[in-house]
Write a protein that holds these residues in place. Sequence first.
Motif, PDB file in Angstrom:
ATOM      1  N   MET A 238       0.823  -1.268  -0.151  1.00  0.00           N
ATOM      2  CA  MET A 238      -0.225  -0.025   0.042  1.00  0.00           C
ATOM      3  C   MET A 238       0.821   1.317  -0.058  1.00  0.00           C
ATOM      4  O   MET A 238       0.623   2.339  -0.452  1.00  0.00           O
ATOM      5  CB  MET A 238      -0.875   0.007   1.499  1.00  0.00           C
ATOM      6  N   GLN A 241       1.801   1.589  -3.484  1.00  0.00           N
ATOM      7  CA  GLN A 241       0.556   2.261  -4.209  1.00  0.00           C
ATOM      8  C   GLN A 241       0.355   3.767  -3.964  1.00  0.00           C
ATOM      9  O   GLN A 241      -0.053   4.336  -4.909  1.00  0.00           O
ATOM     10  CB  GLN A 241      -0.831   1.234  -3.957  1.00  0.00           C
ATOM     11  N   ARG A 242       0.473   4.067  -2.839  1.00  0.00           N
ATOM     12  CA  ARG A 242       0.267   5.336  -2.365  1.00  0.00           C
ATOM     13  C   ARG A 242       1.344   6.370  -3.220  1.00  0.00           C
ATOM     14  O   ARG A 242       1.062   7.567  -3.865  1.00  0.00           O
ATOM     15  CB  ARG A 242       0.385   5.489  -1.042  1.00  0.00           C
ATOM     16  N   GLN A 243       2.649   5.687  -3.380  1.00  0.00           N
ATOM     17  CA  GLN A 243       3.492   6.538  -4.208  1.00  0.00           C
ATOM     18  C   GLN A 243       3.168   6.605  -5.135  1.00  0.00           C
ATOM     19  O   GLN A 243       3.361   7.626  -6.068  1.00  0.00           O
ATOM     20  CB  GLN A 243       5.057   5.975  -3.543  1.00  0.00           C
ATOM     21  N   ASN A 246       0.484   9.078  -5.959  1.00  0.00           N
ATOM     22  CA  ASN A 246       1.154  10.446  -5.907  1.00  0.00           C
ATOM     23  C   ASN A 246       1.791  10.949  -7.127  1.00  0.00           C
ATOM     24  O   ASN A 246       1.704  11.725  -7.825  1.00  0.00           O
ATOM     25  CB  ASN A 246       2.009  10.570  -4.585  1.00  0.00           C
ATOM     26  N   THR A 325      -8.444   7.707  -4.491  1.00  0.00           N
ATOM     27  CA  THR A 325      -7.740   6.235  -4.314  1.00  0.00           C
ATOM     28  C   THR A 325      -6.709   6.672  -3.449  1.00  0.00           C
ATOM     29  O   THR A 325      -6.316   5.716  -2.390  1.00  0.00           O
ATOM     30  CB  THR A 325      -6.980   5.986  -5.492  1.00  0.00           C
ATOM     31  N   VAL A 326      -5.863   7.714  -3.267  1.00  0.00           N
ATOM     32  CA  VAL A 326      -4.745   8.058  -2.390  1.00  0.00           C
ATOM     33  C   VAL A 326      -5.386   7.926  -0.718  1.00  0.00           C
ATOM     34  O   VAL A 326      -4.688   7.453   0.122  1.00  0.00           O
ATOM     35  CB  VAL A 326      -3.960   9.204  -2.604  1.00  0.00           C
ATOM     36  N   GLU A 327      -6.576   8.671  -0.701  1.00  0.00           N
ATOM     37  CA  GLU A 327      -7.144   8.717   0.660  1.00  0.00           C
ATOM     38  C   GLU A 327      -7.454   7.372   1.163  1.00  0.00           C
ATOM     39  O   GLU A 327      -7.322   6.974   2.400  1.00  0.00           O
ATOM     40  CB  GLU A 327      -8.295   9.670   0.599  1.00  0.00           C
ATOM     41  N   VAL A 329      -6.176   4.486   0.469  1.00  0.00           N
ATOM     42  CA  VAL A 329      -4.834   4.007   0.531  1.00  0.00           C
ATOM     43  C   VAL A 329      -4.588   4.099   1.979  1.00  0.00           C
ATOM     44  O   VAL A 329      -3.997   3.236   2.541  1.00  0.00           O
ATOM     45  CB  VAL A 329      -3.758   3.929  -0.409  1.00  0.00           C
ATOM     46  N   ARG A 330      -4.483   5.453   2.157  1.00  0.00           N
ATOM     47  CA  ARG A 330      -4.028   5.903   3.382  1.00  0.00           C
ATOM     48  C   ARG A 330      -4.814   5.411   4.596  1.00  0.00           C
ATOM     49  O   ARG A 330      -4.263   4.943   5.642  1.00  0.00           O
ATOM     50  CB  ARG A 330      -3.836   7.464   3.465  1.00  0.00           C
TER      51      ARG A 330
END
Length: 394
Positions: A238, A241-243, A246, A325-327, A329-330
């Motif tokens: 994750m 994925q977050r990177q 971004n 998606t970033v939120e 994943v976070r």
Amino acid sequence: MPMLLEVKPDLPAEDTYKHEDDSIRLTQNDLTELTLNTQVSIRDYCRQVPMVGVHTTCGEAAGMLSQDQTYPCVVLGDDQDRPQGLLMRETLYRILNGRFAADLFYRKPISHVADSSPVVVDVQADASEVIDVALSRSEEHFYDCIIITEENRLLGVLTMRDLMSLSRRMQQAAGEERVQTITESQKEISRIHESITKLVQSAGNTEEEAKRIIHLSEQGSSSLMRVEASYNRVHQHMGGQRQHANDMLTSIETGAGMARSIRSLADQSALLAMNASIEAAHAGDYGRGFQVVAGEIRALAKQTREVAGDMSSLLEGIGELTRQTVELVRASAAEIDDSSVHVTEGSAAFNRLNIAVEGMLHIAANIAEEGKQTGEVADYIRRKLEAMVSGEEI
């Protein structure tokens, strides 16, 4: 001349008080139903004898003893039946059978020849104490009767034979009580042995259960460790994925900037095409061909502006989805971090459970060992008690 008692008559073979002489023989069945009263009363052994006044003569006393051969003595008493002295049959025989004894003593009061300080005990006295007192007398009065009173009044007497019977009965009662005590102790030891055997079995079962719990706990701890490792890998994925998300947002923003640049170029191209059309119109026939080209350029600029607008809208939508998606994943990463903490605590709890169960396992093993040794001791005591009851040797 009065009749002299020259021969000491023997006591009848069957006296007034009969007691068993044979030792009591108890079988195992008798032992299970044995309920004895070990309190032996001297009342049951008292003999009735005549009480005479202090003025009764030796001849009158001899007549009383001749009429009833079961009387071992006569007791001197006052007008309230309180004993004052004792005259044994043997003593009177010995006095009256001597030479000139009849003339000397026949008409004399028996108070002159009687024992003025006989042993007098109350009927409530302890039988063993009475026997001790009788045995502690001097040889001269060793075979004299013991006077028994009740509320200071004559109840009867005990002969030496009665004392021996009383002593034998006390010994039998003590032996019966001892047998009963041994039998009850044997039963109790058997119950203890049975309880210890069950305790040892339970300890063995506890040991097996403890081993099974340890095995299951180790499996659970291993599973939690695998889950924790999986959480860590997912957390790492994750993070990647977050990177990537971004980076995608950055690329989308770059693409949006390029779309804006293209639109700006399209606007400039349309403006140039419009200017070219104006100039071509001024040129007349010479500028018609150029005007056609300017029109095509203006049409192409319009299409480019529309495509750039569509591209900008599309990039904005993709950017919004990427930010969501970033939120997500976070948030997922935060949940995984929290779950990982619980998994770590569960693994530590399993470790503590293993330590506690191992301690219980050692305790159960010690209980089993101690119970085994105690059971062996109880079994040995039980066999010794059985041997004591049966009279055998181990």
